[in-house]
Design a protein around this motif. Structure first.
Motif, mmCIF file in Angstrom:
data_model
loop_
_atom_site.group_PDB
_atom_site.id
_atom_site.type_symbol
_atom_site.label_atom_id
_atom_site.label_comp_id
_atom_site.label_asym_id
_atom_site.label_seq_id
_atom_site.Cartn_x
_atom_site.Cartn_y
_atom_site.Cartn_z
ATOM 1 N N LYS A 51 0.810 -1.211 0.000
ATOM 2 C CA LYS A 51 0.000 0.000 0.000
ATOM 3 C C LYS A 51 0.851 1.271 0.000
ATOM 4 N N GLY A 52 2.170 1.120 0.086
ATOM 5 C CA GLY A 52 3.046 2.288 0.049
ATOM 6 C C GLY A 52 3.281 2.937 1.393
ATOM 7 N N MET A 53 2.935 2.242 2.473
ATOM 8 C CA MET A 53 3.138 2.790 3.805
ATOM 9 C C MET A 53 4.529 2.371 4.272
ATOM 10 N N THR A 54 5.512 3.195 3.969
ATOM 11 C CA THR A 54 6.903 2.820 4.227
ATOM 12 C C THR A 54 7.605 3.750 5.214
ATOM 13 N N ALA A 55 7.123 4.983 5.363
ATOM 14 C CA ALA A 55 7.777 5.948 6.252
ATOM 15 C C ALA A 55 7.083 5.968 7.604
ATOM 16 N N ARG A 56 7.822 5.700 8.653
ATOM 17 C CA ARG A 56 7.256 5.710 9.993
ATOM 18 C C ARG A 56 7.093 7.133 10.483
ATOM 19 N N PRO A 57 6.156 7.404 11.399
ATOM 20 C CA PRO A 57 5.309 6.414 12.083
ATOM 21 C C PRO A 57 4.123 5.977 11.227
ATOM 22 N N PHE A 58 3.728 4.729 11.374
ATOM 23 C CA PHE A 58 2.528 4.219 10.730
ATOM 24 C C PHE A 58 1.349 4.561 11.641
ATOM 25 N N ILE A 59 0.452 5.406 11.150
ATOM 26 C CA ILE A 59 -0.679 5.874 11.968
ATOM 27 C C ILE A 59 -1.990 5.370 11.388
ATOM 28 N N GLY A 60 -2.795 4.749 12.233
ATOM 29 C CA GLY A 60 -4.104 4.276 11.812
ATOM 30 C C GLY A 60 -5.211 4.986 12.577
ATOM 31 N N ILE A 61 -6.356 5.154 11.918
ATOM 32 C CA ILE A 61 -7.533 5.744 12.543
ATOM 33 C C ILE A 61 -8.691 4.762 12.414
ATOM 34 N N ILE A 62 -9.357 4.484 13.538
ATOM 35 C CA ILE A 62 -10.530 3.614 13.544
ATOM 36 C C ILE A 62 -11.717 4.464 13.992
ATOM 37 N N PRO A 63 -12.527 4.967 13.071
ATOM 38 C CA PRO A 63 -13.601 5.901 13.431
ATOM 39 C C PRO A 63 -14.861 5.247 13.971
ATOM 40 N N GLY A 64 -14.937 3.912 13.932
ATOM 41 C CA GLY A 64 -16.120 3.204 14.423
ATOM 42 C C GLY A 64 -15.921 2.698 15.831
ATOM 43 N N GLY A 65 -16.283 1.438 16.052
ATOM 44 C CA GLY A 65 -16.145 0.844 17.376
ATOM 45 C C GLY A 65 -17.361 1.120 18.247
ATOM 46 N N GLY A 66 -17.421 0.439 19.360
ATOM 47 C CA GLY A 66 -18.544 0.634 20.285
ATOM 48 C C GLY A 66 -19.835 0.010 19.811
ATOM 49 N N ASP A 118 -6.637 15.382 1.810
ATOM 50 C CA ASP A 118 -5.863 14.382 1.077
ATOM 51 C C ASP A 118 -6.382 13.003 1.465
ATOM 52 N N GLN A 119 -6.501 12.133 0.497
ATOM 53 C CA GLN A 119 -7.058 10.816 0.747
ATOM 54 C C GLN A 119 -6.132 9.973 1.628
ATOM 55 N N PRO A 120 -6.716 9.091 2.445
ATOM 56 C CA PRO A 120 -5.884 8.197 3.259
ATOM 57 C C PRO A 120 -5.094 7.254 2.367
ATOM 58 N N LEU A 121 -4.038 6.709 2.926
ATOM 59 C CA LEU A 121 -3.220 5.786 2.149
ATOM 60 C C LEU A 121 -4.029 4.564 1.737
ATOM 61 N N PHE A 122 -4.863 4.094 2.648
ATOM 62 C CA PHE A 122 -5.789 3.024 2.294
ATOM 63 C C PHE A 122 -6.927 2.981 3.305
ATOM 64 N N ILE A 123 -8.022 2.348 2.896
ATOM 65 C CA ILE A 123 -9.165 2.068 3.772
ATOM 66 C C ILE A 123 -9.336 0.559 3.788
ATOM 67 N N GLU A 124 -9.343 -0.031 4.963
ATOM 68 C CA GLU A 124 -9.482 -1.485 5.063
ATOM 69 C C GLU A 124 -10.609 -1.838 6.023
ATOM 70 N N THR A 125 -11.646 -2.489 5.487
ATOM 71 C CA THR A 125 -12.781 -2.883 6.325
ATOM 72 C C THR A 125 -13.187 -4.340 6.082
ATOM 73 N N GLY A 126 -12.359 -5.087 5.352
ATOM 74 C CA GLY A 126 -12.785 -6.430 4.962
ATOM 75 C C GLY A 126 -11.982 -7.569 5.551
ATOM 76 N N LEU A 127 -11.292 -7.344 6.664
ATOM 77 C CA LEU A 127 -10.424 -8.378 7.217
ATOM 78 C C LEU A 127 -11.128 -9.239 8.252
ATOM 79 N N ASP A 128 -10.698 -10.493 8.351
ATOM 80 C CA ASP A 128 -11.154 -11.304 9.476
ATOM 81 C C ASP A 128 -10.393 -10.854 10.722
ATOM 82 N N LEU A 129 -10.796 -11.364 11.873
ATOM 83 C CA LEU A 129 -10.231 -10.874 13.130
ATOM 84 C C LEU A 129 -8.726 -11.103 13.210
ATOM 85 N N GLU A 130 -8.257 -12.242 12.725
ATOM 86 C CA GLU A 130 -6.830 -12.556 12.806
ATOM 87 C C GLU A 130 -6.000 -11.537 12.031
ATOM 88 N N ARG A 131 -6.403 -11.263 10.792
ATOM 89 C CA ARG A 131 -5.642 -10.314 9.983
ATOM 90 C C ARG A 131 -5.861 -8.873 10.448
#
Length: 227
Positions: A51-66, A118-131
């Protein structure tokens, strides 16, 4: 039976560990840990690289939950516009962020992305719990609401910035508390926390406990965690 009318005076983990004391079993470990298997870790690292995420820090946002709150889950969630503003500021400082969620939160993640400059590097919502846990584990910092993903991230040993509205973080926040887990709440509101004794009253303040949190507070907290 031990009757519990609510969790109020200490962290919910302490309530459960106290049950061991009633059976004369000492609680020698007081921190949850999740270990991701090597194969999943390898997949997650390759995923970020692809996905091109190579420069640290790797930052993720989870806007859902609860989601355990069902139709009232929105009462726990910071606004998509607020997340978007924080994401834009962070992108200008550290590079593009990633958005994550479960399959039911794709539209929410897209809403955040559409409000971003600016668009996020990627959006991921299709993973099983392990991944999902594997991908979380290779991030450096995760920004998220009060909810299950926060406790997964904490158990993975991640640095987190969590946003708490009607719920008391001293009872339901990251456990055990640490400098690597920043908690953000609205200051100066006598009405919060209003979730008490397993009940959530109707809000007469238009969700001020979340609306009054400025995105710059999130950015500041993340900056304090970046090493």
């Amino acid at each position: 039976k031990k009757k519990i009318e609510g969790f109020e005076d200490k962290h919910v983990v302490e309530y459960y560990l106290d049950l061991l004391g009633l059976m004369n079993v000492p609680a020698t470990v007081r921190e949850a840990r999740i270990t991701v298997d090597p194969g999943t870790l390898m997949w997650a690292r390759e995923y970020l690289k692809k996905k091109g995420m190579t420069a640290r820090p790797f930052i993720g946002i989870i806007p859902g939950g609860g989601s355990s709150w069902g139709p009232r889950a929105g009462r726990k969630r910071y606004s998509p516009a607020g997340f978007a503003k924080a994401a834009d500021e962070l992108a200008s400082l550290y590079g593009p962020v990633a958005l994550l969620g479960d399959v039911s939160e794709e539209s929410l993640c897209r809403e955040v992305a559409s409000a971003m400059r600016d668009q996020p590097l990627f959006i991921e919502t299709g993973l099983d719990l392990e991944r999902y846990m594997g991908l979380l584990s290779v991030l450096d910092i995760v920004i998220l609401n009060d909810g299950g993903p926060l406790h997964i991230a904490r158990a993975l040993g991640l640095r987190t910035v969590s946003i708490f509205g009607p719920v008391d973080p001293n009872v339901y926040g990251p456990y055990p508390p640490s400098e690597g887990n920043k908690v953000i709440t609205a200051r100066g509101l006598e009405c919060r926390p209003c979730y008490l004794r397993f009940k959530l009253p109707e809000c007469g303040y238009d969700g001020a406990c979340l609306e009054k949190i400025d995105p710059s507070e999130i950015v500041k907290a993340v900056s304090e965690l970046v090493t």
